[in-house]
Write an enzyme that holds these catalytic residues in place. Structure first.
Site, mmCIF file in Angstrom:
data_model
loop_
_atom_site.group_PDB
_atom_site.id
_atom_site.type_symbol
_atom_site.label_atom_id
_atom_site.label_comp_id
_atom_site.label_asym_id
_atom_site.label_seq_id
_atom_site.Cartn_x
_atom_site.Cartn_y
_atom_site.Cartn_z
ATOM 1 N N SER A 1 2.029 -4.388 8.022
ATOM 2 C CA SER A 1 0.971 -3.937 7.004
ATOM 3 C C SER A 1 0.165 -2.689 7.824
ATOM 4 O O SER A 1 0.051 -1.605 7.295
ATOM 5 C CB SER A 1 0.164 -5.085 6.605
ATOM 6 O OG SER A 1 -1.087 -4.814 6.021
ATOM 7 N N ASP B 1 -0.374 -7.524 0.696
ATOM 8 C CA ASP B 1 0.139 -6.064 1.057
ATOM 9 C C ASP B 1 1.693 -6.199 0.977
ATOM 10 O O ASP B 1 2.065 -6.361 2.017
ATOM 11 C CB ASP B 1 -0.264 -5.598 2.290
ATOM 12 C CG ASP B 1 -0.172 -4.187 2.616
ATOM 13 O OD1 ASP B 1 0.442 -3.381 1.849
ATOM 14 O OD2 ASP B 1 -0.274 -3.680 3.787
ATOM 15 N N GLY C 1 3.507 5.489 9.411
ATOM 16 C CA GLY C 1 4.735 5.718 8.984
ATOM 17 C C GLY C 1 5.839 4.356 9.175
ATOM 18 O O GLY C 1 6.875 4.365 8.517
ATOM 19 N N SER D 1 4.469 1.658 8.337
ATOM 20 C CA SER D 1 4.136 0.417 7.251
ATOM 21 C C SER D 1 5.304 -0.025 6.486
ATOM 22 O O SER D 1 6.392 0.998 6.141
ATOM 23 C CB SER D 1 3.340 0.993 6.237
ATOM 24 O OG SER D 1 1.918 1.226 6.858
ATOM 25 N N HIS E 1 0.778 -1.299 0.065
ATOM 26 C CA HIS E 1 -0.150 -0.068 -0.063
ATOM 27 C C HIS E 1 0.796 1.356 0.096
ATOM 28 O O HIS E 1 0.265 2.329 -0.032
ATOM 29 C CB HIS E 1 -1.014 0.091 1.186
ATOM 30 C CG HIS E 1 -0.369 0.160 2.588
ATOM 31 N ND1 HIS E 1 -0.019 -0.692 3.421
ATOM 32 C CD2 HIS E 1 0.185 1.136 3.187
ATOM 33 C CE1 HIS E 1 0.408 -0.391 4.256
ATOM 34 N NE2 HIS E 1 0.313 0.898 4.386
#
Length: 397
Positions: A366, A269, A349, A351, A241
């Protein structure tokens, strides 16, 4: 909060320079650097490497004591027991054959427990060193039911669902206060037709945590900041993402790193970014001063119940436990499958950042719910799936 993309935030050169020097000192001794222009491995899928028995980092022990409430001796004993469980699990699965019902690490007993749907297989499974629990449903039966549930459109009040080997059910997590919603009730009815279901309540709906190639370090694409997961030969893996194929990626210092070569979100993801323009890959995960930077030596998968830690560019280093595997997470953008749920906190942030157990890479961050002040849960996409999907090879020390 919604739309968990963090605005770009610059860090001072001095901090990253210090971190990279630390990694350089360790890695030059091992001859583990890859040149900036290295070409990614093509069709070689990265499988789990053997679990290395390296000296335990004092910083890692401190983090486990802080986040899991352990003494130093308890942390040492737990890590040793988890290493043993990782080695036993494939043998126990083979012994159970079609009666295998899943497994989990029991922190209280310090042993791997294996669910078995046929009592005649129990003795063979116990012979591997695992504890045994006789259950009604095999893992293959539960997995088939979950695949059916995966085909259903889930309303926002349904947070996620996964096969829970300990409960011997498909657990559907419903946001608190939403269970009586008509759409949620209808989804649960359809899910129960697929197989044995148990409903649990969760505090919040999950959301994504988008915000050198060192795990946990920040990178930027457009106006989004995310975190590097793990270095692979020719680039690094991260969350899907965070960017689409062809999107340009900038490093912590604003210079060009490379571009997204592959990306999938939702449904999955995960993504990978190539590395060039003077950047290189490093088999290191940042400890952010909480623990020493961690060398990555393989990707042997930790069992449910095992301790695990996460590195990300917002909240840095935090630890917890593996709560569930193969969970389907229902984000507002769509469902994501085959996720692992943890008790580790995260925030925007983080991720794409690294989940690691000991020195074994586990996956990329994720999303989740909560934060690192009040607590929460976070999901990651397993790294071995990403390596296999794109034919990548994990960069290890």
């Amino acid at each position: 909060m919604t739309g968990m993309c963090a605005a770009p935030r610059r860090r001072r050169v001095t901090r990253t320079t210090t971190v990279v020097r630390t990694g350089l000192a360790a890695l030059l001794a091992l001859g583990a650097w890859v040149s900036a222009g290295a070409v990614p491995a093509s069709a070689t899928a990265g499988g789990p490497a053997p679990v290395a028995e390296e000296p335990l980092s004092p910083g890692l022990l401190s983090a486990l004591q802080r986040d899991l409430g352990l003494t130093e001796s308890q942390a040492r004993e737990r890590l040793a027991a988890e290493r043993a469980a990782v080695a036993i699990e494939p043998k126990a699965r083979s012994a159970a054959q079609g009666a295998y019902g899943g497994s989990w690490f029991d922190a209280d007993s310090g042993r791997l427990t294996v669910a078995v749907a046929d009592a005649r297989k129990a003795a063979a499974v116990r012979a591997t060193g695992a504890a045994v629990r006789i259950v009604e449903h095999s893992a293959s039966r539960l997995d088939a039911a979950k695949r059916t549930i995966d085909t259903l459109a889930a309303p926002r009040g349904v947070g996620s669902w996964h096969v829970d080997p300990e409960a011997n059910r498909i657990v559907v997590n419903v946001v608190r206060g939403e269970r009586t919603d008509n759409d949620v009730a209808a989804f649960l009815d359809r899910a129960r037709r697929a197989g044995p279901v148990q409903v649990r309540e969760v505090a919040e709906a999950p959301r994504t945590f988008a915000a050198g190639t060192v795990g946990g370090d920040p990178y930027y694409t457009g106006n989004v900041r995310c975190s590097i997961g793990f270095s692979v030969h020719g680039g690094f893996v991260t969350a899907g993402h965070c960017g689409r194929p062809g999107a340009a990626v900038r490093g912590w210092d604003g210079t060009h790193i490379g571009t997204f070569q592959g990306s999938s979100f939702p449904d999955n993801d995960y993504a990978w970014v190539n590395v060039g323009s003077g950047w290189w890959t490093v088999p290191v995960v940042l400890g952010w001063g909480t623990v020493p930077d961690q060398l990555v030596r393989g990707s042997a998968e930790a069992p449910v119940g095992a301790s695990i830690c996460r590195s990300g560019s917002t909240t840095h280093w935090h630890c917890g436990s593996v709560l569930a595997k193969n969970e389907t997470v229902n984000y507002s953008q769509g469902a994501v499958h085959q996720m692992t749920k943890t008790s580790v906190c995260a925030q925007p942030g983080d991720s794409g950042g690294s989940f690691i157990s000991g020195d074994q890479a586990q996956g990329v961050t994720s999303g989740g719910w909560g934060n690192c002040s009040s607590g929460g849960q976070t999901w990651f996409q397993p790294v071995n799936e990403i390596l296999a999907r794109y034919g990548l090879r994990l960069h290890t020390a």
